[in-house]
Structures are given as C-alpha cells and as structure tokens.
Design an enzyme around this catalytic site. Structure first.
Site, short mmCIF file in Angstrom:
data_model
loop_
_atom_site.label_atom_id
_atom_site.label_comp_id
_atom_site.label_asym_id
_atom_site.label_seq_id
_atom_site.Cartn_x
_atom_site.Cartn_y
_atom_site.Cartn_z
N ASP A 81 33.71 47.52 52.07
CA ASP A 81 33.29 46.24 51.66
C ASP A 81 31.82 46.23 52.28
O ASP A 81 30.81 45.95 51.48
CB ASP A 81 33.93 44.98 52.38
CG ASP A 81 35.52 45.12 51.76
OD1 ASP A 81 35.55 45.06 50.78
OD2 ASP A 81 36.46 45.28 52.76
C1 OXK Z 1 39.22 39.93 46.17
C2 OXK Z 1 39.68 39.73 44.87
C3 OXK Z 1 41.03 40.67 44.75
C4 OXK Z 1 40.61 38.39 45.05
O1 OXK Z 1 41.08 37.99 43.69
P1 OXK Z 1 41.40 36.69 42.96
O2 OXK Z 1 41.64 35.63 44.13
O3 OXK Z 1 42.18 36.78 41.88
O4 OXK Z 1 39.88 35.98 42.75
P2 OXK Z 1 38.96 36.43 41.46
O5 OXK Z 1 37.74 37.34 41.87
O6 OXK Z 1 39.43 36.64 40.26
O7 OXK Z 1 37.98 35.25 41.41
C5 OXK Z 1 38.76 33.75 40.67
C6 OXK Z 1 39.14 32.94 41.75
O8 OXK Z 1 38.11 32.74 42.69
C7 OXK Z 1 38.41 31.40 43.54
N1 OXK Z 1 37.21 30.78 43.78
C8 OXK Z 1 36.39 31.07 44.79
N2 OXK Z 1 35.08 30.37 44.84
C9 OXK Z 1 35.41 29.43 43.86
C10 OXK Z 1 34.70 28.19 43.37
N3 OXK Z 1 33.57 28.04 43.92
N4 OXK Z 1 35.17 27.55 42.45
C11 OXK Z 1 36.74 27.59 42.07
N5 OXK Z 1 37.21 28.76 42.28
C12 OXK Z 1 36.83 29.77 43.32
C13 OXK Z 1 39.64 30.57 42.81
O9 OXK Z 1 40.51 30.86 43.48
C14 OXK Z 1 39.66 31.53 41.39
O10 OXK Z 1 40.97 31.77 40.96
P3 OXK Z 1 41.17 31.01 39.59
O11 OXK Z 1 41.63 29.81 40.04
O12 OXK Z 1 42.54 31.94 39.15
O13 OXK Z 1 40.28 31.01 38.64
C15 OXK Z 1 38.81 39.91 43.94
O14 OXK Z 1 37.86 38.85 44.02
C16 OXK Z 1 37.85 41.22 43.70
O15 OXK Z 1 38.76 42.39 43.24
N6 OXK Z 1 36.86 41.29 44.14
C17 OXK Z 1 35.94 42.38 44.14
C18 OXK Z 1 36.21 43.24 45.32
C19 OXK Z 1 36.03 42.48 46.65
O16 OXK Z 1 35.19 41.99 46.87
N7 OXK Z 1 37.37 42.66 47.28
C20 OXK Z 1 37.53 41.70 48.74
C21 OXK Z 1 36.63 42.34 49.67
S1 OXK Z 1 37.20 41.83 51.26
C22 OXK Z 1 38.17 43.28 51.82
O17 OXK Z 1 38.41 43.97 51.16
C23 OXK Z 1 38.67 43.37 53.11
O18 OXK Z 1 38.27 42.41 53.86
O19 OXK Z 1 39.34 44.35 53.46
#
Ligand code: OXK
Length: 404
Positions: free
Chosen positions: A176
């Site tokens: 990350d």
């Molecule tokens: C980490 C994730 C797997 C999490 O997946 P998800 O929880 O399904 O989230 P998504 O990215 O699809 O983003 C949509 C979700 O963001 C949340 N969300 C976040 N901020 C907001 C705000 N401000 N408003 C509304 N919603 C928000 C909300 O729950 C949304 O879900 P909905 O309500 O459904 O719309 C993904 O974000 C991802 O692949 N990111 C790229 C790689 C990455 O950064 N990985 C984590 C690094 S940390 C790590 O790996 C480590 O520590 O080890």
C-alpha cells in the site's frame, strides 16, 4: 519545536489536495503531499469516517495511534458520496483542488458522478491520483484489492522469508505504501506536466505494479537466465558478505561488505588481509559463490567481540554495520536526535505523540508536520464556508440532512 507554525511554507504550499478513500494506499499519498506543505482536505463518510480511525493494536482513550500519523497535516470534512448533494459538494471541492487522491475500487468514482472527465470539464488542470489493487483497466481491475495480495502478485511475497518456511509477509503494509509513493511521484510529475500544458491527467498507481517496480532483475533473470529467485532468509543470493553475524552474548550485528573496497577493509580488520586476494573471495562473483564459507569465517571473528566493541571497530574501519533496531533503540539513538528523525506533536487526548519526521529533507523549504490527524468533520465549517463559500445556515442544513 518542529510542528509549530513558525516554519517557512513547504515546497507544495499553495496546492490544494482533496483526499478521498480509506486506510493506507490513498491516504499515505495524502500524508506525503501534506508533509511537503500542500493543504490536504480529507473527505470522509459522515458518522464513521475512515476505518483507519479504528486501526491499531494499542488504543489509549480508544484512539488509534496510527491515525495521528497517517492523517497528519490533514483537514477533515464529512461528505456522503452516496447522495447527490454530497456528490455535488465533492465536485465543487474538486473544482477548487489541484490534486484529487482516491483509492476506491475502480468504478466507485464513476458511480458517484466523480469520473475524471466530469471533474476535468470544470477543472482542466486537475490531477487525479487513483491508487488501486490492480489498476484502472485489465481483467482484474474490478476486483477488491488489499496490500497483501498485491505484494504476493508483484513478486515480493515469494522471495520473503526463510526457505524452510512458507513465504512470509513483511511486517508492514509495504504494498500500500509503495503504491502511495508511486502515486505521489506521479502527482508531482503531472504537476510539472501541467506547467507546460495547463492540463491535468490521471495517475494510475496499482499496488501489484508498485511492488513489481521494486523487483530488480526478477523478470529477465527468469526469462533470459532461466533462474527463479527463491527465499534466502537473511541474505540475498550471490551478494556476499552481507548477513547478520553473532557477537559475544546474544546480540546480532549486521555487516554489509559486499563490494571489493569494503571487503578489503573488512579482511584487514579481521587480521586476514590475504582474504581480499584469495581467488575464492577476491571478486563479487567469487564471494557470492562462496558465501556460506565466507560467512562462517566472518562469524568466527565477530563472535570474539561484544556488540559495542565489534561495531566500533567496523565503523572505524569503514565497513557498513549496525544493529537491528526496535522502536526503543530509535528513541535512544543520538543520530535520530541530531537529525530530528523523530518529532513530537501535541495531541488533545494523547498528550505528546512521537512520530517519524518528513522524508526527505529539503534544504530551503523543508516539509513540516503541523498537526496530528483531525477529528471527524473537524474542518466542516472552515472548508465548506471558506473554500465553497457556503453560509453558516447552509452548512448546518447539510449536517441536519446527514449529507455532511
Ligand atoms: C479497500 C477496498 C477493497 C474496499 O472495498 P469497498 O469497501 O467495497 O469500497 P469501494 O472501494 O468499492 O468504495 C465504495 C465504498 O466506500 C465507502 N465510502 C468511503 N468514503 C465514503 C464517503 N465519503 N461517502 C460514502 N461512502 C464512502 C462506502 O462504504 C462505499 O460503499 P457503498 O456504500 O457500497 O457504495 C477497495 O476500496 C479497494 O480495492 N481499494 C483499492 C486498493 C486499496 O486501497 N486497498 C486497501 C489498502 S489498505 C491494505 O491493503 C492494508 O492495510 O493491508
């Protein structure tokens, strides 16, 4: 004290960064840009905020000890990206930003009407840093990505650990952080590009590719040399001597003398100058081929001394050497003190919070740490009123409706 307001503005002063996303891969990019003086506005979901606020093993006062570090220098605003009113606020903030950083799964920004085309229409100079597990295109792009998977896919996991054990994780979320570092490099390069063209662009930083970028000659070694790197524990294949050696008692000392000039000096210190001329050890390749035997010779010599005396001899003799540090060693080390490698910032509940200083050090306009991670929505009033020009009643109304 470092962290006070009297510093000269950092090199990125005057730039505004809007950070969306969570945990580390995006936010560490925001940390780096903030360290260098950019104004970083962190946009978080109302009510819960970034899950990183909860992370960490030790939580005095229920507070994460990672949050003050990763969210340092940032201003927190809440904004629900799932509702049109929140999406509008985010678009307006992006219109007034130089850089947007996000690490949602590909498609999330598009779903919220925050795709680059839309944002750039209002702000053609905007730079959008997108940190993800797999990048914005390709068959795996839609997958959820976590650091550990990217570290393994990028090749780091397979070569990490002792050969007698399954591949090991490094003790930190290195994938990350690397993706964030490359995202930051991309943002700075895109800023330079914007100077010439006036146009921004998208910076696509994938965790697995950030790790792959660190993998040295792994790929040509396999395809041209027919050689698959394996786990080699404390050493690197064919790089010798560079290992951990026993001192008298229990202590271990690292010595890295894998270069002709340095190895000659080590051989002299050992009272064995002839080793540097010995065909078994005289060249880089010969030392690599005879690593085990050479390490045994060195280990027999190091075991005769206590760690302090051994290290003194090695330092004086110009041979890179050191201890394996824990946090307590860092606090006690005069070199860390002399270079302000650790700074201390006042925190309302945690008291004084020590943390790593800004890296790298710039001579004329160094970066600074000006504050610890903010409370959720701490800067709603400041940002929505001063940056977007909303009236107080409008901010209150948005809060009452749960938009912020
Ligand atoms: C980490 C994730 C797997 C999490 O997946 P998800 O929880 O399904 O989230 P998504 O990215 O699809 O983003 C949509 C979700 O963001 C949340 N969300 C976040 N901020 C907001 C705000 N401000 N408003 C509304 N919603 C928000 C909300 O729950 C949304 O879900 P909905 O309500 O459904 O719309 C993904 O974000 C991802 O692949 N990111 C790229 C790689 C990455 O950064 N990985 C984590 C690094 S940390 C790590 O790996 C480590 O520590 O080890």
């Amino acid at each position: 004290m470092p962290g006070s307001d009297e510093q000269v503005p950092g090199p990125l002063a005057g730039l505004r960064v809007l950070e969306m996303g969570q945990l580390l891969a995006g936010p560490f990019c925001g940390q780096l840009l903030g360290d260098l003086g950019a104004e970083v506005i962190k946009l978080e979901a109302p009510g819960s905020g970034d899950p990183m606020r909860q992370w960490g093993r030790e939580k005095p006062h229920g507070k994460s000890l990672w949050w003050p570090v990763v969210a340092r220098n940032k201003k927190s605003v809440t904004c629900d990206l799932r509702v049109p009113a929140g999406q509008r606020l985010a678009r307006e903030l992006a219109e007034r930003a130089d850089i947007v950083v996000e690490n949602f799964r590909p498609g999330a920004l598009e779903r919220w009407g925050l795709d680059y085309e839309t944002l750039a229409e209002a702000n053609p100079g905007l730079i959008l840093v997108r940190v993800t597990g797999y990048g914005q295109n390709g068959p795996y792009a839609p997958r959820a990505g976590f650091g550990s998977i990217g570290e393994a896919m990028g090749g780091l996991r397979y070569v990490t650990g002792d050969p007698s054990n399954p591949p090991s994780r490094t003790g930190i979320s290195i994938g990350d952080s690397l993706a964030a570092v490359f995202g930051t490099i991309g943002a700075l390069a895109a800023l330079h590009g914007r100077e010439r063209t006036g146009r921004g662009q998208v910076v696509d930083s994938a965790i697995y590719e950030a790790v792959l970028a660190m993998m040295e000659s792994l790929l040509p070694e396999w395809e041209i040399g027919g050689y698959q790197r394996e786990r080699t524990g404390a050493v690197l294949p064919n790089i010798a001597p560079s290992n951990v050696y026993p001192a008298r008692g229990d202590e271990l000392v690292l010595i890295a003398a894998n270069q002709n000039s340095v190895f000659t000096r080590l051989a002299e210190l050992m009272g064995r100058p002839e080793l540097a001329e010995d065909p078994r050890y005289a060249t880089h390749s010969a030392r690599g081929a005879n690593m085990t035997e050479l390490d045994t010779l060195i280990g027999e010599w190091t075991a005769r001394f206590g760690a302090d005396e051994l290290l003194e001899r090695l330092h004086e003799g110009g041979v890179p050497a050191g201890r394996i540090y824990t946090a307590s060693d860092m606090f006690a080390d005069p070199h860390f003190t002399a270079r302000d490698a650790i700074i201390r910032l006042a925190h309302p509940e945690l008291g004084e919070v020590p943390m790593q200083n800004v890296v790298p050090k710039l001579s004329r306009t160094p970066g600074t740490v000006r504050s610890t991670g903010p409370e959720l929505g701490e800067h709603n009033n400041e940002i929505y009123r001063s940056v977007l020009g909303l009236a107080e009643y409008e901010v209150t109304g948005l809060a009452e409706r749960g938009v912020i």
